[in-house]
Motif scaffolding. Structure first.
Motif, mmCIF file in Angstrom:
data_model
loop_
_atom_site.group_PDB
_atom_site.id
_atom_site.type_symbol
_atom_site.label_atom_id
_atom_site.label_comp_id
_atom_site.label_asym_id
_atom_site.label_seq_id
_atom_site.Cartn_x
_atom_site.Cartn_y
_atom_site.Cartn_z
ATOM 1 N N GLY A 199 -21.043 41.802 -1.129
ATOM 2 C CA GLY A 199 -21.281 40.533 -1.810
ATOM 3 C C GLY A 199 -21.114 40.781 -3.294
ATOM 4 O O GLY A 199 -20.949 41.928 -3.707
ATOM 5 N N LYS A 200 -21.184 39.742 -4.098
ATOM 6 C CA LYS A 200 -20.934 39.964 -5.530
ATOM 7 C C LYS A 200 -21.963 40.929 -6.129
ATOM 8 O O LYS A 200 -21.613 41.941 -6.718
ATOM 9 N N ASP A 201 -23.249 40.597 -5.990
ATOM 10 C CA ASP A 201 -24.287 41.463 -6.567
ATOM 11 C C ASP A 201 -25.120 42.166 -5.514
ATOM 12 O O ASP A 201 -25.879 43.074 -5.847
ATOM 13 N N VAL A 202 -25.006 41.718 -4.290
ATOM 14 C CA VAL A 202 -25.765 42.341 -3.192
ATOM 15 C C VAL A 202 -25.043 42.014 -1.881
ATOM 16 O O VAL A 202 -24.444 40.938 -1.758
ATOM 17 N N VAL A 203 -25.120 42.949 -0.951
ATOM 18 C CA VAL A 203 -24.452 42.741 0.342
ATOM 19 C C VAL A 203 -25.193 41.671 1.149
ATOM 20 O O VAL A 203 -26.306 41.266 0.803
ATOM 21 N N PRO A 223 -28.893 39.135 6.808
ATOM 22 C CA PRO A 223 -29.607 37.871 7.055
ATOM 23 C C PRO A 223 -31.113 38.083 7.160
ATOM 24 O O PRO A 223 -31.572 39.100 7.692
ATOM 25 N N THR A 224 -31.866 37.135 6.666
ATOM 26 C CA THR A 224 -33.313 37.147 6.891
ATOM 27 C C THR A 224 -33.576 36.853 8.372
ATOM 28 O O THR A 224 -33.007 35.902 8.919
ATOM 29 N N ASP A 281 -31.686 27.953 -1.902
ATOM 30 C CA ASP A 281 -31.634 29.366 -1.532
ATOM 31 C C ASP A 281 -30.584 30.034 -2.411
ATOM 32 O O ASP A 281 -29.416 29.622 -2.437
ATOM 33 N N GLY A 303 -26.051 33.155 2.044
ATOM 34 C CA GLY A 303 -25.531 33.824 3.234
ATOM 35 C C GLY A 303 -24.926 32.857 4.232
ATOM 36 O O GLY A 303 -24.069 32.041 3.879
ATOM 37 N N ASP A 353 -21.775 31.442 -8.505
ATOM 38 C CA ASP A 353 -22.564 32.621 -8.876
ATOM 39 C C ASP A 353 -23.965 32.125 -9.260
ATOM 40 O O ASP A 353 -24.105 31.258 -10.128
ATOM 41 N N ILE A 354 -24.980 32.674 -8.641
ATOM 42 C CA ILE A 354 -26.351 32.208 -8.934
ATOM 43 C C ILE A 354 -26.711 32.417 -10.406
ATOM 44 O O ILE A 354 -27.536 31.681 -10.953
HETATM 45 C C1 LIG Z 1 -29.177 39.738 1.436
HETATM 46 S S1 LIG Z 1 -28.151 38.332 1.639
HETATM 47 C C2 LIG Z 1 -29.345 37.021 1.952
HETATM 48 C C3 LIG Z 1 -28.726 35.818 2.631
HETATM 49 C C4 LIG Z 1 -29.707 34.662 2.901
HETATM 50 N N1 LIG Z 1 -30.379 34.224 1.705
HETATM 51 C C5 LIG Z 1 -30.721 35.046 3.924
HETATM 52 O O1 LIG Z 1 -31.893 35.236 3.538
HETATM 53 O O2 LIG Z 1 -30.375 35.164 5.111
HETATM 54 C C6 LIG Z 1 -27.647 38.016 -0.054
HETATM 55 C C7 LIG Z 1 -26.528 36.992 -0.198
HETATM 56 O O3 LIG Z 1 -26.298 36.786 -1.607
HETATM 57 C C8 LIG Z 1 -24.901 36.606 -1.815
HETATM 58 N N2 LIG Z 1 -24.657 36.928 -3.235
HETATM 59 C C9 LIG Z 1 -24.596 38.144 -3.817
HETATM 60 N N3 LIG Z 1 -24.451 38.038 -5.154
HETATM 61 C C10 LIG Z 1 -24.384 36.694 -5.428
HETATM 62 C C11 LIG Z 1 -24.231 35.931 -6.623
HETATM 63 N N4 LIG Z 1 -24.132 36.504 -7.830
HETATM 64 N N5 LIG Z 1 -24.194 34.591 -6.512
HETATM 65 C C12 LIG Z 1 -24.299 33.978 -5.296
HETATM 66 N N6 LIG Z 1 -24.446 34.652 -4.135
HETATM 67 C C13 LIG Z 1 -24.511 36.003 -4.195
HETATM 68 C C14 LIG Z 1 -24.270 37.552 -0.823
HETATM 69 O O4 LIG Z 1 -22.934 37.187 -0.567
HETATM 70 C C15 LIG Z 1 -25.195 37.397 0.380
HETATM 71 O O5 LIG Z 1 -24.741 36.386 1.239
#
Ligand SMILES: C[S@@+](CC[C@H](N)C(=O)[O-])C[C@H]1O[C@@H](n2cnc3c(N)ncnc32)[C@H](O)[C@@H]1O
Length: 277
Positions: free
Chosen positions: A43-47, A50-51, A73, A77, A124-125
């Motif tokens: 993922g961009k900043d984290v893989v 799923p929760t 959220d 994901g 991007d968050i």
């Molecule tokens: C650990 S997963 C959690 C997914 C979901 N929130 C859940 O709880 O099931 C983190 C998610 O953040 C996304 N992500 C990573 N960096 C991001 C960014 N800068 N902006 C938006 N999404 C991002 C990843 O692609 C991934 O889908």
């Protein structure tokens, strides 16, 4: 930097017996309608991990979501938290960087029949405005939580922030919940309630109230008839304030520059006005 973050999460993923090589694979190409995400994909900043659904359910219960809420959220994901909230009647929105995951989330929302209340955007968050939310959920990493913390603390007082697994540094959680015995990994979530900012000088009747604030925790003094009484058991819960001073337990709520409430062991209602600096 991105690789480092992904490796960090990949290390965590080893704990769930996932081949860490998966965490370093490139994102898959979009294939409309058939896209299948892989746990640990970049993922961009984290893989993406799923929760567990059991924890999603309890995170929403801990946040006490209602139909008046707007949940966002951050890093949504496959959309499960947003879609679960929407099935409870909550308006919910997911911000997700991976366009395949956004498309998948939209399909999942449609399949669940909640696409009117569950919306998603590819973004991007760290470049998004989520200030309208009354509930924020996230499952990121400790350092990402810390980057978001100043923005979260500036949200409307009373906003609930619920994080799967990761803390907010020295901003101590107000509550926590476990997913239950059937959950094996990433099974605990924490809740914070954004506190109203009350630090400073307040005129409380004829008394002078001085408050020092560290997140939701308060300290300070109440000066009455020239005598300073230290306040104790003092804290914020969103816009609600409680403290003990001079043998009285004060409970009230804050609205901008005014606090109003009732003393628990006295019958008088009280009002305090914030003094200009
Ligand atoms: C650990 S997963 C959690 C997914 C979901 N929130 C859940 O709880 O099931 C983190 C998610 O953040 C996304 N992500 C990573 N960096 C991001 C960014 N800068 N902006 C938006 N999404 C991002 C990843 O692609 C991934 O889908």
């Amino acid at each position: 930097m991105s690789t480092l973050r992904n490796l960090t999460m990949a290390c965590a993923l080893m704990a769930i017996s996932l081949d860490p090589a998966i965490a370093q694979t490139a994102p898959s190409q979009p294939t409309a309608g058939t896209y299948e995400p892989k746990v640990g994909q970049e993922g961009k900043d984290v893989v993406w991990v799923p929760t567990p659904q059991a924890l999603v359910d309890r995170m929403l219960a801990m946040a006490e979501v209602s139909k008046e809420d707007y949940l966002i959220d951050l890093g949504s994901g496959d959309g499960r938290t947003v879609i679960t909230a929407a099935t409870l009647g909550v308006r919910a929105h997911g911000i997700e960087y991976n366009p395949d995951m956004v498309a998948l989330s939209k399909r999942n929302a449609q399949a669940a029949g909640v696409e009117d209340r569950a919306t998603f955007i590819q973004a991007d968050i760290f470049e998004s405005d989520f200030s309208e939310a009354s509930v924020i959920t996230l499952f990121l990493l400790p350092d990402l939580n810390l980057r978001l913390r100043p923005t979260l603390l500036d949200m409307k007082p009373g906003t609930r922030v619920v994080s799967n697994s990761f803390h907010m540094g020295d901003w101590r959680p107000d509550d926590q919940i476990d997913a239950g015995s059937e959950c094996e990994n990433y099974c605990r979530a924490y809740k914070w309630v954004v506190p109203a900012k009350v630090a400073g000088e307040w005129r409380l009747g004829d008394d002078q109230l001085t408050l020092t604030q560290t997140y939701q925790m308060l300290s300070g003094t109440l000066v009455r008839n020239g005598t300073a009484h230290e306040i104790s058991e003092a804290r914020m819960d969103g816009t609600n304030i409680t403290f003990t001073a001079a043998g009285m337990r004060y409970r009230g709520s804050v609205d901008g520059n005014t606090m109003t409430g009732a003393a628990e062991n006295g019958d008088a209602r009280w009002t305090a006005e914030r003094q200009a600096d």
